[in-house]
Write a protein that holds these residues in place. Structure first.
Motif, PDB file in Angstrom:
ATOM      1  N   ASP A  42      39.298  -6.521  85.662  1.00 57.43           N
ATOM      2  CA  ASP A  42      40.148  -5.528  84.614  1.00 57.43           C
ATOM      3  C   ASP A  42      39.491  -4.311  83.892  1.00 57.43           C
ATOM      4  N   ALA A  43      40.040  -3.096  84.297  1.00 58.67           N
ATOM      5  CA  ALA A  43      39.508  -1.893  83.905  1.00 58.67           C
ATOM      6  C   ALA A  43      39.447  -1.966  82.283  1.00 58.67           C
ATOM      7  N   LYS A  44      40.339  -2.202  81.611  1.00 57.21           N
ATOM      8  CA  LYS A  44      40.329  -1.926  80.210  1.00 57.21           C
ATOM      9  C   LYS A  44      39.342  -3.117  79.754  1.00 57.21           C
ATOM     10  N   HIS A  45      39.283  -4.330  80.306  1.00 52.84           N
ATOM     11  CA  HIS A  45      38.245  -5.177  79.614  1.00 52.84           C
ATOM     12  C   HIS A  45      36.714  -4.875  79.977  1.00 52.84           C
ATOM     13  N   ILE A  46      36.580  -4.359  80.984  1.00 52.48           N
ATOM     14  CA  ILE A  46      35.094  -3.789  81.559  1.00 52.48           C
ATOM     15  C   ILE A  46      34.852  -2.541  80.575  1.00 52.48           C
ATOM     16  N   ASN A  47      35.717  -1.722  80.309  1.00 57.90           N
ATOM     17  CA  ASN A  47      35.642  -0.490  79.548  1.00 57.90           C
ATOM     18  C   ASN A  47      35.046  -0.716  78.174  1.00 57.90           C
ATOM     19  N   ASN A  48      35.904  -1.693  77.488  1.00 62.61           N
ATOM     20  CA  ASN A  48      35.598  -2.087  76.339  1.00 62.61           C
ATOM     21  C   ASN A  48      34.191  -2.893  75.999  1.00 62.61           C
ATOM     22  N   GLU A  49      33.991  -3.662  77.030  1.00 64.48           N
ATOM     23  CA  GLU A  49      32.595  -4.623  76.975  1.00 64.48           C
ATOM     24  C   GLU A  49      31.585  -3.977  77.450  1.00 64.48           C
ATOM     25  N   GLN A  50      31.761  -2.889  78.488  1.00 66.45           N
ATOM     26  CA  GLN A  50      30.373  -2.567  79.231  1.00 66.45           C
ATOM     27  C   GLN A  50      30.340  -0.940  78.881  1.00 66.45           C
ATOM     28  N   LEU A  51      31.601  -0.408  79.517  1.00 64.25           N
ATOM     29  CA  LEU A  51      31.389   1.406  79.953  1.00 64.25           C
ATOM     30  C   LEU A  51      31.334   1.897  78.417  1.00 64.25           C
ATOM     31  N   ALA A  52      31.810   1.448  77.462  1.00 63.50           N
ATOM     32  CA  ALA A  52      32.185   2.382  76.081  1.00 63.50           C
ATOM     33  C   ALA A  52      31.145   1.892  75.074  1.00 63.50           C
ATOM     34  N   VAL A  53      30.118   1.001  75.644  1.00 65.55           N
ATOM     35  CA  VAL A  53      29.035   0.455  74.775  1.00 65.55           C
ATOM     36  C   VAL A  53      27.894   1.323  74.968  1.00 65.55           C
ATOM     37  N   ASP A  54      27.448   2.059  73.871  1.00 62.90           N
ATOM     38  CA  ASP A  54      26.375   2.969  74.306  1.00 62.90           C
ATOM     39  C   ASP A  54      26.614   3.942  75.468  1.00 62.90           C
ATOM     40  N   PRO A  55      27.740   4.838  75.533  1.00 61.01           N
ATOM     41  CA  PRO A  55      28.100   5.092  76.684  1.00 61.01           C
ATOM     42  C   PRO A  55      27.361   6.120  77.764  1.00 61.01           C
ATOM     43  N   CYS A  56      26.420   6.582  77.277  1.00 61.84           N
ATOM     44  CA  CYS A  56      25.601   7.350  78.120  1.00 61.84           C
ATOM     45  C   CYS A  56      24.203   6.978  78.557  1.00 61.84           C
ATOM     46  N   ARG A  57      24.082   5.619  78.142  1.00 65.76           N
ATOM     47  CA  ARG A  57      22.989   4.612  78.258  1.00 65.76           C
ATOM     48  C   ARG A  57      23.139   4.203  79.659  1.00 65.76           C
ATOM     49  N   GLY A  58      22.321   4.198  80.546  1.00 59.36           N
ATOM     50  CA  GLY A  58      22.279   3.613  82.115  1.00 59.36           C
ATOM     51  C   GLY A  58      23.187   4.256  83.069  1.00 59.36           C
ATOM     52  N   LEU A  59      23.378   5.569  82.836  1.00 56.40           N
ATOM     53  CA  LEU A  59      23.995   6.413  83.955  1.00 56.40           C
ATOM     54  C   LEU A  59      23.268   6.948  84.728  1.00 56.40           C
ATOM     55  N   SER A  60      23.623   7.439  86.044  1.00 57.67           N
ATOM     56  CA  SER A  60      23.094   8.161  86.632  1.00 57.67           C
ATOM     57  C   SER A  60      23.926   9.451  87.067  1.00 57.67           C
ATOM     58  N   THR A  61      23.209  10.431  87.596  1.00 59.43           N
ATOM     59  CA  THR A  61      24.121  11.604  87.997  1.00 59.43           C
ATOM     60  C   THR A  61      25.052  11.356  89.232  1.00 59.43           C
ATOM     61  N   PHE A  62      24.505  10.254  90.209  1.00 58.66           N
ATOM     62  CA  PHE A  62      25.213  10.016  91.404  1.00 58.66           C
ATOM     63  C   PHE A  62      26.493   9.058  90.959  1.00 58.66           C
ATOM     64  N   MET A  63      26.154   7.888  90.353  1.00 58.05           N
ATOM     65  CA  MET A  63      26.965   6.826  89.950  1.00 58.05           C
ATOM     66  C   MET A  63      27.902   6.922  88.684  1.00 58.05           C
ATOM     67  N   GLY A  64      27.271   8.045  87.954  1.00 56.42           N
ATOM     68  CA  GLY A  64      27.925   8.180  86.702  1.00 56.42           C
ATOM     69  C   GLY A  64      29.587   8.525  86.898  1.00 56.42           C
ATOM     70  N   TYR A  65      29.630   9.204  88.206  1.00 52.17           N
ATOM     71  CA  TYR A  65      31.035   9.746  88.373  1.00 52.17           C
ATOM     72  C   TYR A  65      31.988   8.507  88.447  1.00 52.17           C
ATOM     73  N   TYR A  66      31.522   7.403  89.219  1.00 52.79           N
ATOM     74  CA  TYR A  66      32.378   6.176  89.270  1.00 52.79           C
ATOM     75  C   TYR A  66      32.412   5.491  88.003  1.00 52.79           C
ATOM     76  N   VAL A  67      31.708   5.876  86.992  1.00 54.32           N
ATOM     77  CA  VAL A  67      31.806   5.201  85.752  1.00 54.32           C
ATOM     78  C   VAL A  67      32.901   5.991  85.166  1.00 54.32           C
ATOM     79  N   LEU A  68      32.836   7.380  85.363  1.00 51.90           N
ATOM     80  CA  LEU A  68      34.126   8.214  84.537  1.00 51.90           C
ATOM     81  C   LEU A  68      35.212   7.786  85.454  1.00 51.90           C
ATOM     82  N   GLN A  69      35.448   7.403  86.605  1.00 41.52           N
ATOM     83  CA  GLN A  69      36.674   6.885  87.480  1.00 41.52           C
ATOM     84  C   GLN A  69      37.054   5.688  86.744  1.00 41.52           C
ATOM     85  N   ALA A  70      36.118   4.565  86.489  1.00 38.68           N
ATOM     86  CA  ALA A  70      36.628   3.423  86.021  1.00 38.68           C
ATOM     87  C   ALA A  70      37.194   3.619  84.456  1.00 38.68           C
ATOM     88  N   ARG A  71      36.386   4.542  83.891  1.00 44.31           N
ATOM     89  CA  ARG A  71      37.051   4.726  82.413  1.00 44.31           C
ATOM     90  C   ARG A  71      38.452   5.216  82.408  1.00 44.31           C
TER      91      ARG A  71
END
Length: 555
Positions: A379-408
């Motif tokens: 579920d996009a909203k659950h994952i965003n609230n529990e994972q992606l929006a927490v310390d949002p710039c931590r654990g990104l990569s310039t490659f896969m960061g794009y897909y994190v943006l897509q999920a958000r």
């Protein structure tokens, strides 16, 4: 009698000659960053327009005695080499050391890139010129051999930029200049990597890596009306991969090949090109189906690659590959329906359903969580609230960061995604970047010198002191195509232009201001550019203007 002679045959005979789509342009340096104490008149290199050697008639030229050196800055990342225009030497050839750098530090140090020649000794002629180099760089350092017999005179040291001269059919502007710079930088990063084929990074191995291609393809579809580079690159790896073997020797990259074909068909709508992939697509989908075990879990073969920052996190790799494989099979099933391969389509969709019954742990990985969202498995909203929006710039990569943006974006969190773009990709701009990097961490900015500054004692060198895996130290690529994702993201989600039917036969156009005062831009389609603008007035009302070419319907 006058004979009609083919010009190419007249020059080269009847042997096949493949022409290149590349253009060449000579550029003067914009500044001298450093020079040795015994170097003279180095500023003339910034002012020089002398691309041809000549007999010096008393004009001031740059003079480098034995042991002297100079460091030049060309203002932005380039692909190509240099043309060195030399004055007269009374003692014949002169030996010089030339170093290319994507940062000032790299050009001043010992470049350790084993894919390209970044550091070498050259012999310069008297009253002549040398064209040398084929790499990615912004800075060039030239040092005369300390045992040289005399001075080296230089009329000019020009960067010879080699690039695909493309019109920016897609455009983007908004009331936030930082976002404008990020969009433009992502587009330029990908453009530099669009050489004869689409590379990963212009100073590294310059291979056609199919996983790296996906963000680049999405940027190209948002900005350029150039189809040859994409199709030639996808076909290049297809034709060099044995049936039943993983693309690039990486199981996940076969999944990316399918997703790339799906994305390209969605944006360009060429059924003719898709039909050319028919046989190989079926073979690849059979390979991917074989990566699913009896419990519906991914069991991809070695090499099990997701992205480099995830390499030390097996749980993240497993969860990410599970989501990626699910995503690819769904995309492949849809392509099979278009091609009339209904049995294979149903096999793909059935495997997707089996995989969605199993949801592995993410290993605290934003990347793995995002891929599960894009696969429709979480579920996009659950994952965003529990994972992606927490310390949002931590654990990104310039490659896969794009897909994190897509999920958000799928979770409707455009504000959070824009904050990441401003801080994370904008952080590279704050460090002097003119193109986006192979990898980046915001922590690198603390007490570090910019890439356009000389190293300083007591401060970190942002190029030399960071990175790991294949991008340690100066080997780190500062122009990597997979990092251009925010350009595609802003065109898709801020301009709000998406294809609902292949080739934009039906388009969704829903611009999002997300706190901006105004936004405007275009996205290319096979029928012509699609234009949109949105502006908020003093009362808070938003006026939207949409212009579409004939052949595009808006839903």
């Amino acid at each position: 009698m006058l004979w009609k002679i083919n010009r190419t045959e007249a020059l080269f005979g009847t042997n096949p000659v493949r022409s290149s789509a590349m253009n060449h342009k000579l550029l003067v340096p914009v500044r001298v960053i450093w020079r040795s104490d015994n170097a003279e008149c180095t500023d003339t290199l910034v002012e020089s327009q002398e691309i041809q050697s000549f007999i010096n008639c008393g004009r001031c030229v740059c003079k480098l005695p034995p042991g002297a050196g100079v460091l030049l800055d060309y203002g932005s990342e380039l692909h190509g080499g240099v043309r060195i225009v030399c004055g007269r030497s009374d003692h014949g050839l002169n030996r010089v050391r030339i170093r290319f750098g994507e940062s000032a530090s790299e050009a001043m140090g010992d470049p350790n890139n084993d894919h390209m020649v970044h550091d070498t000794m050259l012999e310069l002629p008297s009253h002549g010129m040398v064209n040398y180099g084929c790499t990615g760089f912004r800075f060039v350092r030239i040092d005369v051999d300390s045992e040289a017999e005399g001075d080296v005179l230089l009329y000019g040291v020009f960067a010879e930029a080699v690039y695909r001269d493309l019109e920016y059919v897609g455009r983007f502007q908004c009331s936030d200049e930082r976002l404008n710079r990020i969009w433009q930088t992502g587009a330029y990063t990908v453009q530099l990597n669009m050489q004869d084929y689409i590379y990963d990074g212009i100073k590294r191995d310059r291979m056609v890596w199919v996983g790296d291609l996906n963000p680049e393809i999405r940027v190209i579809a948002s900005v350029f009306d150039d189809t040859d580079a994409v199709q030639n690159s996808l076909d290049f790896v297809r034709d060099r991969t044995s049936p039943g073997e993983p693309v690039n020797g990486i199981s996940s990259y076969s999944a990316w090949w399918v997703i790339n074909q799906y994305d390209w068909y969605r944006y360009r709508g060429s059924l003719e090109y898709l039909r050319e992939q028919h046989s190989y697509l079926l073979t690849t989908l059979q390979l991917l189906c074989g990566y699913i075990d009896s419990e519906g879990r991914e069991n991809c073969a070695e090499m099990r690659f997701l992205d480099w920052p995830s390499a030390d996190n097996p749980a993240a790799v497993h969860a990410g590959l599970h989501g990626l494989l699910n995503w690819a099979l769904n995309a492949g099933g849809q392509l099979c329906r278009v091609l009339g391969e209904h049995d294979m389509a149903e096999q793909c969709f059935a495997n997707c359903q089996r995989m969605r019954k199993y949801c592995p742990g993410f290993g605290q990985s934003k990347v793995a969580a995002a891929l599960q969202v894009l696969a429709g498995q979480a579920d996009a909203k659950h994952i965003n609230n529990e994972q992606l929006a927490v310390d949002p710039c931590r654990g990104l990569s310039t490659f896969m960061g794009y897909y994190v943006l897509q999920a958000r974006a799928q979770a409707g969190d455009y504000t959070g995604a824009l904050d990441v773009i401003r801080r994370y990709w904008g952080g590279m701009l704050d460090a002097g970047a003119t193109t986006f990097w192979e990898d980046f961490d915001l922590d690198w900015l603390e007490n570090s010198t910019r890439i356009d500054e000389l190293p300083v004692a007591g401060r970190k060198d942002i190029h030399a002191d960071f990175g790991k895996h294949c991008y340690q130290g100066l080997r780190h690529s500062l122009c990597h195509g997979w990092a251009g994702g925010p350009t595609a993201w802003m065109s898709e989600h801020l301009l709000g232009i998406k294809p609902l039917e292949p080739g934009f036969q039906i388009a969704e156009i829903k611009p999002q201001l997300v706190g901006l005062d105004w936004i405007k831009g275009t996205v290319p389609s096979p029928y012509g550019p699609i234009k949109v603008s949105a502006q908020k007035d003093s009362a808070g009302n938003i006026k939207v203007d949409i212009q579409t070419p004939e052949g595009v319907k808006v839903k």
